[in-house]
Design an enzyme around this catalytic site. Structure first.
Site, short mmCIF file in Angstrom:
data_model
loop_
_atom_site.label_atom_id
_atom_site.label_comp_id
_atom_site.label_asym_id
_atom_site.label_seq_id
_atom_site.Cartn_x
_atom_site.Cartn_y
_atom_site.Cartn_z
N LYS A 175 20.82 54.92 44.50
CA LYS A 175 19.76 55.89 44.21
C LYS A 175 18.40 55.24 44.49
O LYS A 175 18.27 54.04 44.35
CB LYS A 175 19.83 56.34 42.75
CG LYS A 175 21.19 56.85 42.28
CD LYS A 175 21.52 58.20 42.83
CE LYS A 175 22.86 58.71 42.27
NZ LYS A 175 23.21 60.03 42.78
N HIS A 294 34.30 62.50 49.50
CA HIS A 294 33.43 63.21 48.55
C HIS A 294 33.72 64.71 48.65
O HIS A 294 34.00 65.21 49.74
CB HIS A 294 31.96 62.93 48.84
CG HIS A 294 31.06 63.31 47.70
ND1 HIS A 294 30.71 64.62 47.44
CD2 HIS A 294 30.47 62.57 46.73
CE1 HIS A 294 29.93 64.65 46.36
NE2 HIS A 294 29.78 63.43 45.92
#
Length: 467
Positions: A175, A294
């Site tokens: 992140k 994902h």
């Protein structure tokens, strides 16, 4: 051929519209071992009988159309049609039913999840006779599942490649997910891996944007993981997202990852598509790459309780299409996931044989035979205080992924990784000693934090976080 299921083609063609249930509702049909079985949650429009609604689903997802056509006489509908063979009322819901449909195996192309879904869910969900429709589960017969490669490697091969046993694997999503330069991104990867994580991860929407082109990211991440491996003596990985706008570009990125010698790549299998995913899975097996999956976009399909498709169906489809990891919810944390239902599809991902268990949402017994298993990935709003629950719920064969729960540590990425690794090792040791993680979890974490200042700092930061 049983009289109640036989389609009469010899009496001459009669044009017009007839009720679906006359042909496609066959309550006396005995399912075959080779049939693909589907459980649909059906909400008919007012005035539409459930038998007609269930038969309509069977018809429109197999051989039927809205009217009788003369070419029906040129084939054996009895051989190829889907059959609604059982209907049950959903307890506690008004005008809602589970319709069970059996499809003959010959309706489907071998080794193609794309074709399977195009047939079963491709057209029928917009049908006017239905207010809502949800595919709850599929039974994939052995005769069909054996036409698929499945996961590139599977759980045991992955552990052997990584030389890591007896505990869940630890990961972290870098992140902020968008905006970092490739070099800063690689630095964040290095800090996390040297702190004790097994994997770091590209976020699902990190592809090849102007601020960080894919090749630059691949190079800096490869440098980071090799440096972390040299320092720690452990094998490390970073999920390099190969998802791209074309299959050709996706394969080019996977080839680059192989040339760099990294252990794992990543794909967004729903947005990328099953055809692309299966192609990538075949490449990964042939070239020794692990494949992380994902499920971006899944909630568009599976979140509504009465329309769409349950994630357990998407999970089965992924196991057939191919992937070594897939995100599977957390039960705890910020993303929705009911415990028993989540564990139901986690078992469908990992185990060879799964018994029917309606309390966990499993409508059919599923036998995967020799198809490798998939590691479930728990991620989304989890931190060190969740570690005992995650270790107990998911067991050793899982990946626990802490994004903000690593990078949000007040001392930085590496101490955040240390905190998670210490917490995990403490939970695994406590479990192996016979302690009850569900009851003693917080105490186990507090004890471990006494000799790990990094864990103590993490415990303080997230002590009041409730999702």
């Amino acid at each position: 051929m049983s009289p109640q299921t036989e389609t009469k083609a010899s009496v001459g063609f009669k044009a017009g519209v007839k009720d679906y249930k006359l042909t496609y509702y066959t309550p006396d049909y005995e399912t075959k071992d080779t049939d693909i079985l589907a459980a649909f949650r059906v909400t008919p429009q007012p005035g539409v009988p459930p038998e007609e609604a269930g038969a309509a689903v069977a018809a429109e997802s197999s051989t039927g159309t809205w009217t009788t056509v003369w070419t029906d006489g040129l084939t054996s509908l009895d051989r190829y049609k889907g059959r609604c063979y059982h209907i049950e009322t959903v307890v506690g819901e008004e005008n809602q039913y589970i319709a069970y449909v059996a499809y003959p195996l010959d309706l489907f192309e071998e080794g193609s999840v794309t074709n399977m879904f195009t047939s079963i869910v491709g057209n029928v969900f917009g049908f006017k006779a239905l207010r809502a429709l949800r595919l709850e589960d599929l039974r994939i017969p052995t005769s069909y599942s054996k036409t698929f490669q499945g996961p590139p490697h599977g759980i045991q091969v992955e552990r052997d490649k990584l030389n890591k046993y007896g505990r869940p694997l630890l990961g972290c999503t870098i992140k902020p997910k968008l905006g970092l330069s490739a070099k800063n991104y690689g630095r964040a990867v290095y800090e996390c891996l040297r702190g004790g994580l097994d994997f770091t991860k590209d976020d699902e929407n990190v592809n090849s944007q102007p601020f960080m082109r894919w090749r630059d990211r691949f190079l800096f991440c490869a440098e980071a993981l090799y440096k972390a491996q040299a320092e720690t003596g452990e094998i490390k990985g970073h999920y390099l997202n190969a998802t791209a706008g074309t299959c050709e570009e996706m394969m080019k990125r996977a080839m680059c990852a192989r040339e760099l010698g990294v252990p794992i790549v990543m794909h967004d299998y729903l947005t990328g598509g099953f055809t692309a995913n299966t192609s990538l899975a075949h490449y990964c097996r042939d070239n020794g790459l692990l494949l992380h999956i994902h499920r971006a976009m899944h909630a568009v399909i599976d979140r509504q309780k009465n329309h769409g498709m349950h994630f357990r169906v998407l999970a089965k489809a992924l196991r057939m299409s191919g992937g070594d990891h897939i995100h599977a919810g957390t039960v705890v944390g910020k993303l929705e996931g009911e415990r028993e239902m989540t564990l139901g599809f986690v078992d469908l991902l990992r185990d060879d044989f799964i018994e029917k268990d309606r309390s966990r949402g499993i409508f059919f017994t599923q036998d995967w035979v020799s198809m490798p298993g998939v590691l479930p990935v728990a991620s989304g709003g989890i931190h060190v205080w969740h570690m005992p629950a995650l270790t107990e719920i998911f067991g050793d064969d899982s990946v626990l992924q802490f994004g903000g729960g690593t990078l949000g540590h007040p001392w930085g990425n590496a101490p955040g990784a240390v905190a998670n690794r210490v917490a995990l090792e403490a939970c695994v040791q406590a479990r192996n000693e016979g302690r009850d993680l569900a009851r003693e979890g917080n105490e186990i974490i507090r004890e471990a934090s006494k000799w790990s200042p990094e864990l103590a700092a993490a415990c303080e930061v997230w002590k009041a976080i409730k999702f």
